[in-house]
Scaffold this active site. Structure first.
Site: not given
Length: 302
Positions: A153, A177, A248, A251, A274, A283
């Site tokens: 990110r 995150k 992004h 990414r 994730h 994806y």
């Protein structure tokens, strides 16, 4: 409890308890301020602990006339989290958003670049580019290669520290995150580009607070997210690529190309950071779209 007091408490909760970055906290607060503005414009004197489901429903109806479904869903989700917090802290007995449905959203696949597109953008970097005596061309190439080869990110990239580089082991440590750390493999080519930048970085008057920050601007300060967006935008315009490209996008391309070349979903999930594999599963839809394209192009019964 007044709105400002509730919002301040919630900001502290998001920062301390959930470990969110300031950009994410600002987004949550912005959506709460929207409903506060709605109350003021309609002379509704309801505090955060008094606001009714009917009032929230009227607010949602109002934004449905102004915003697309995806933006509506984001705001509703943000408000639901905010009032969940107030319920958790026993300021309220019930969440006024619980019975309000979000608009149905179609599957939005992330934008991706082909390998040729990425090569085109990176090859357009002028390695001799200097500003105020600092060579920023090699920095920019290292930035784009790191985004793409590690699937970071943009905030993870700008917060990357020199002490996070473990080149002998072939990994970098990334803080994602919620301040969750993960180790991501980094290839020899990207390591080489970062090493070139580190040699250049030695000649910059680095500010004390940025001594361990990897990517800097010419003043010796930590590079901003906005500057990374600008670097990419200028390169895309330079090569005449008719696509909307952001950090992004690199990414997304990282994950898509791994999947197309046989990588398993669990490994991609770990590298992207994730929390849930269902986030990574988007994806697989991209991969299926590619399969449909192949069938429609090459099959005799298309």
């Amino acid at each position: 409890m007044k709105w400002r007091e509730a919002i301040n408490d919630y900001e502290t909760f998001l920062k301390i308890e959930r470990g969110l970055l300031q950009n994410s906290i600002d987004s949550y607060v912005y959506d709460i301020l929207r409903i506060q503005k709605f109350l003021n414009e309609n002379d509704i004197k309801e505090s955060p602990i008094e606001i009714s489901q009917e009032t929230v429903q009227n607010f949602v109806y109002q934004i449905s006339k102004e915003l697309n479904p995806r933006s509506q869903a984001r705001i509703i989700s943000g408000l639901r989290n905010f009032f969940d917090y107030l319920v958790f802290e026993k300021y309220r007995e019930a969440n006024p958003v619980d019975q309000i449905e979000s608009p149905r959203l179609g599957l939005k696949l992330p934008d991706t670049l082909s390998i040729a597109d990425i090569d085109l953008i990176i090859s357009a970097i002028d390695l001799n580019y200097q500003f105020r005596g600092v060579n920023l061309g090699h920095r920019n190439k290292a930035i784009l290669e790191t985004l793409y080869s590690c699937g970071l990110r943009v905030s993870e990239l700008t917060n990357l520290k020199i002490s996070d580089l473990f080149f002998e082991e072939g990994f970098i440590k990334v803080k994602g995150k919620g301040n969750k750390e993960r180790f991501v493999p980094i290839g020899k080519n990207t390591q080489k580009l970062i090493d070139i930048w580190l040699d250049i970085r030695k000649h910059i008057d680095v500010k004390q607070e940025s001594k361990d920050v990897l990517f800097l601007n010419y003043k010796g300060n930590q590079l901003t997210r906005a500057m990374v967006f600008t670097i990419i935008k200028k390169l895309v315009e330079k090569v005449g690529l008719q696509k909307t490209v952001s950090p992004h996008t690199f990414r997304h391309s990282f994950a898509t190309h791994l999947l197309e070349n046989g990588a398993d979903l669990r490994s991609i999930q770990m590298m992207l950071g994730h929390e849930s594999i269902t986030t990574t599963e988007i994806y697989t839809h991209i991969d299926k779209s590619q399969l449909n394209k192949v069938i429609n192009t090459y099959h005799p019964r298309k």
